[in-house]
Scaffold this active site. Sequence first.
Site, PDB file in Angstrom:
ATOM      1  N   HIS A   1       0.816  -1.216   0.000  1.00  7.99           N
ATOM      2  CA  HIS A   1       0.000   0.000   0.000  1.00  7.99           C
ATOM      3  C   HIS A   1       0.848   1.263   0.000  1.00  7.99           C
ATOM      4  O   HIS A   1       0.312   2.365  -0.127  1.00  7.99           O
ATOM      5  CB  HIS A   1      -0.966   0.002   1.198  1.00  7.99           C
ATOM      6  CG  HIS A   1      -0.314   0.182   2.533  1.00  7.99           C
ATOM      7  ND1 HIS A   1       0.001  -0.868   3.366  1.00  7.99           N
ATOM      8  CD2 HIS A   1       0.064   1.298   3.193  1.00  7.99           C
ATOM      9  CE1 HIS A   1       0.539  -0.405   4.482  1.00  7.99           C
ATOM     10  NE2 HIS A   1       0.593   0.911   4.399  1.00  7.99           N
TER      11      HIS A   1
ATOM     12  N   ASP B   1      -0.509  -7.400   0.616  1.00 12.50           N
ATOM     13  CA  ASP B   1       0.083  -6.111   0.989  1.00 12.50           C
ATOM     14  C   ASP B   1       1.598  -6.256   1.021  1.00 12.50           C
ATOM     15  O   ASP B   1       2.221  -6.266   2.073  1.00 12.50           O
ATOM     16  CB  ASP B   1      -0.442  -5.628   2.345  1.00 12.50           C
ATOM     17  CG  ASP B   1      -0.105  -4.149   2.586  1.00 12.50           C
ATOM     18  OD1 ASP B   1       0.445  -3.513   1.663  1.00 12.50           O
ATOM     19  OD2 ASP B   1      -0.397  -3.649   3.681  1.00 12.50           O
TER      20      ASP B   1
ATOM     21  N   SER C   1       1.982  -4.250   7.849  1.00 14.87           N
ATOM     22  CA  SER C   1       0.874  -3.863   6.981  1.00 14.87           C
ATOM     23  C   SER C   1       0.012  -2.795   7.641  1.00 14.87           C
ATOM     24  O   SER C   1      -0.068  -1.669   7.169  1.00 14.87           O
ATOM     25  CB  SER C   1       0.024  -5.084   6.626  1.00 14.87           C
ATOM     26  OG  SER C   1      -1.126  -4.712   5.903  1.00 14.87           O
TER      27      SER C   1
ATOM     28  N   GLY D   1       3.493   5.633   9.380  1.00 14.32           N
ATOM     29  CA  GLY D   1       4.897   5.735   8.999  1.00 14.32           C
ATOM     30  C   GLY D   1       5.652   4.445   9.224  1.00 14.32           C
ATOM     31  O   GLY D   1       6.715   4.228   8.647  1.00 14.32           O
TER      32      GLY D   1
ATOM     33  N   SER E   1       4.495   1.522   8.357  1.00  8.60           N
ATOM     34  CA  SER E   1       4.132   0.575   7.301  1.00  8.60           C
ATOM     35  C   SER E   1       5.357   0.108   6.524  1.00  8.60           C
ATOM     36  O   SER E   1       6.216   0.907   6.149  1.00  8.60           O
ATOM     37  CB  SER E   1       3.147   1.229   6.328  1.00  8.60           C
ATOM     38  OG  SER E   1       1.839   1.179   6.823  1.00  8.60           O
TER      39      SER E   1
END
Length: 377
Positions: A221, A249, A346, A329, A331
């Site tokens: 993402h 993801d 994720s 942040g 991720s």
Amino acid sequence: MVRTGLSALLVLGTWAASGALQASAADAPSAAAPQASAGILTAMQRDLGLTPRQAEARLTAEKAATALQGKARGAAGASLGGSWFDADSGRLAVAVTDASKAGAVRAAGADVHVVDHTERELDAAKLRLDTLSAPSGISSWHVDPQANTVVVNVVASERGDNDVRTFLAQARRTGVVTVKETSEAPRTFAAGTVGGDPYYTGNVRCSIGFSVHGGFVTAGHCGQAGGAVRGWDGSAIGSFQGSSFPDNDYAWVSVGSGWWTVPVVLGWGTVSDQLVRGSNEAPIGASICRSGSTTHWHCGNVLAKNETVNYSQGAVRQMTKTSVCAEPGDSGGSFISGDQAQGVTSGGWGNCSSGGETWHQPINEILNRYGLTLHTA
């Protein structure tokens, strides 16, 4: 041109300067020491409420349980009901539906629990839920081998919603469903551009997961294939070579322009850096730690595997749920158990002040999907 100030380069899994790499190698444990840095042990003590000796003992027990999984599960045969790490006993637990298999499983070194449903039956029920369209009030669903059921997590405030009730009615027709409540809906942890040691794509900041030969892996993402990626100083790192979200993801980014990769998860000055030595998958119940560009190091436990998470953008499958916190942040950042890579961050719910849960996409799935090789020490 190679920069000498790249020690902040790759949020996770990528180092920068040879001097920093040498320092990390010096921090690596000896053969007689636990296969984890002092920082990992410190974070486990803080987040899991363990003493230094308990943290070391748990890592040792988890490593043994991880190595035992294949043999013990194989001994259960078709009656396998699942497996997990029991933190109280410090041993691998295996569920079976056929009590006559208990002796073989114990001989393999695991504890045994007799249950009603096989892992195959539970997985089939979970797959039937994957075919349904879930409303936003349904948070996620996964197989729980300890409870021998499929758990459907519902946002508490949405329990009375008609669409939620319809979904639950359909789910219960599988006959093996338990409903639990969660306080918030899951969300991804990407963030707008802020300072720190991130990577950027467009106006999004995310964290790097693990070094692979030729680049690094991260969350899907965070960017789409072909998107340019910049480092902490704004200079070009490379570009997204592959990306999938939702449904999955994960993504991988090529590295060039003077940047390079080594098998290190950064400690951000809060904990010692950790060398990555492999990607053996930790069992349910094992401890696990996460590093990201916003909240740095935090630890928790593996709560579930193969969970389907229902984000607002769509469902993501085959995720691992943990009790580790995260914030925007983080991720794409690293999930690691001991010195073994586990996956890339994720999303989740909550934060690192009040707590929460976070999911990661398993690293081995990403490597297999793109034909990548994890960079290991």
